[in-house]
Each structure stands twice: as C-alpha cells, then as structure tokens.
Write a protein that holds these residues in place. Structure first.
Motif, PDB file in Angstrom:
ATOM      1  N   ALA A 130       0.834  -1.204   0.000  1.00  0.00           N
ATOM      2  CA  ALA A 130       0.000   0.000   0.000  1.00  0.00           C
ATOM      3  C   ALA A 130       0.869   1.255   0.000  1.00  0.00           C
ATOM      4  O   ALA A 130       0.519   2.259  -0.636  1.00  0.00           O
ATOM      5  N   ARG A 133       1.993   1.948  -3.514  1.00  0.00           N
ATOM      6  CA  ARG A 133       0.920   2.497  -4.357  1.00  0.00           C
ATOM      7  C   ARG A 133       0.474   3.875  -3.879  1.00  0.00           C
ATOM      8  O   ARG A 133      -0.405   4.482  -4.488  1.00  0.00           O
ATOM      9  N   ASP A 135      -1.189   4.410  -1.208  1.00  0.00           N
ATOM     10  CA  ASP A 135      -2.564   4.162  -0.771  1.00  0.00           C
ATOM     11  C   ASP A 135      -2.600   4.277   0.753  1.00  0.00           C
ATOM     12  O   ASP A 135      -2.695   3.288   1.463  1.00  0.00           O
ATOM     13  N   LYS A 140      -7.001   8.345   1.455  1.00  0.00           N
ATOM     14  CA  LYS A 140      -8.359   7.802   1.375  1.00  0.00           C
ATOM     15  C   LYS A 140      -9.362   8.726   2.066  1.00  0.00           C
ATOM     16  O   LYS A 140     -10.455   8.974   1.574  1.00  0.00           O
TER      17      LYS A 140
END
Length: 164
Positions: A130, A133, A135, A140
């Motif tokens: 994550a 990426r 992420d 979020k």
C-alpha cells in the motif's frame, strides 16, 4: 466450653498421673510405651481389611476411573495418546485425561502463536504494498471528504434550481 475443660483440675491431674509422663520423660523406653498403647487402637488395620475385601482384585482400592465422553475421546486422539477410537478403554484415570487435555491445550497455544505471527507478516506485506501504491489512510480520507463535499454541492445546486 473448651476453656473450662482445659482449666479443670481433673484434666491436669490426669495428665500428671499418666504412667509414662513422669517415669520416662526422655528415655529410649518412652517410644515403646507409646507403641504398646497404639496396639490397642487398630482402626487403620480394620480399614485396610475392609478395603481389600471390597476392592476388585488386581486394582488399587482408591482408584477413581471414569468413562471418557465423546469429547474426551477426541482429545485423547488429538493428543496422540491413542491411534484409533476403538483403542480407547472403557475406563480411564483422570490423570490420563488431564494429561491429554494439557497436551491439546499446549498444541492450541502453539497454533494460535503461529497464526498470530502469520497475521503479522501478512499485515506487514500488505502495508508495504500500500505504501508503494501511495494508498495511505490520509489520502483515502481526503478523497472521501472531497466526494461528500461534491455531493453536498450538487444537492445545494438542485435545491437552488427548484427554488428559482
């Protein structure tokens, strides 16, 4: 009541008048005197005779075997005590069942330790992927809030269009 008995003169005089109290205070003959008195009290021998008569021949008198339940049988198999369920006798001592449960409990602890370590490794690997990426939780959260703001703006525009 006990205090009255202990304070009574009769008890004190009886202790002082016992034959071996004054004659053999610290000699080798005092134990033999006590042993001769113990011969008269043979309750222990009587109980041994009764136990030997009532007990099953070839077994100890105070053995408390019990029938294993279906769960006990599974535990005995998991512990490796017996190979098949047919090998388990009808009566088992509690020590055998207790040892088997302890062994299964230890195996369960080892399994939980292994699963915990495996879960930690999976979480570490997924966190690294994550991070590659980009992420992250912050990203979020910002995307979610931007989406909510866009929905609120579209609702306000629709309400303003209805009002005109």
């Amino acid at each position: 009541m006990l205090g009255r008995v202990l304070e009574s003169k009769r008890l004190v005089t009886r202790i002082l008048r016992t034959p071996g109290f004054w004659r053999y205070p610290r000699t080798k003959e005092a134990p033999t005197l006590l042993q001769t008195r113990r011969i008269l009290c043979n309750k222990a021998e009587d109980t041994r005779n009764v136990i030997s008569q009532t007990a099953i021949p070839g077994r100890s008198a105070f053995r408390n075997d019990r029938r294993p339940s279906a769960f006990d049988k599974k535990i005995l198999l998991w512990a490796g005590r017996f190979k098949k369920e047919e090998d388990i006798p009808a009566l088992l001592s509690p020590e055998v069942i207790k040892a088997a449960t302890s062994r299964v409990r230890i195996k369960a602890c080892y399994a939980s330790i292994a699963l915990t370590l495996l879960g930690c490794l999976v979480m570490i690997l997924s966190g690294k992927q994550a991070a590659k990426r980009d992420d992250t939780l912050l990203r979020k959260n910002m995307e979610k809030k931007a989406k909510w703001r866009a929905e609120v703006e579209t609702d306000l525009e629709a309400a303003a269009a209805k009002a005109q």
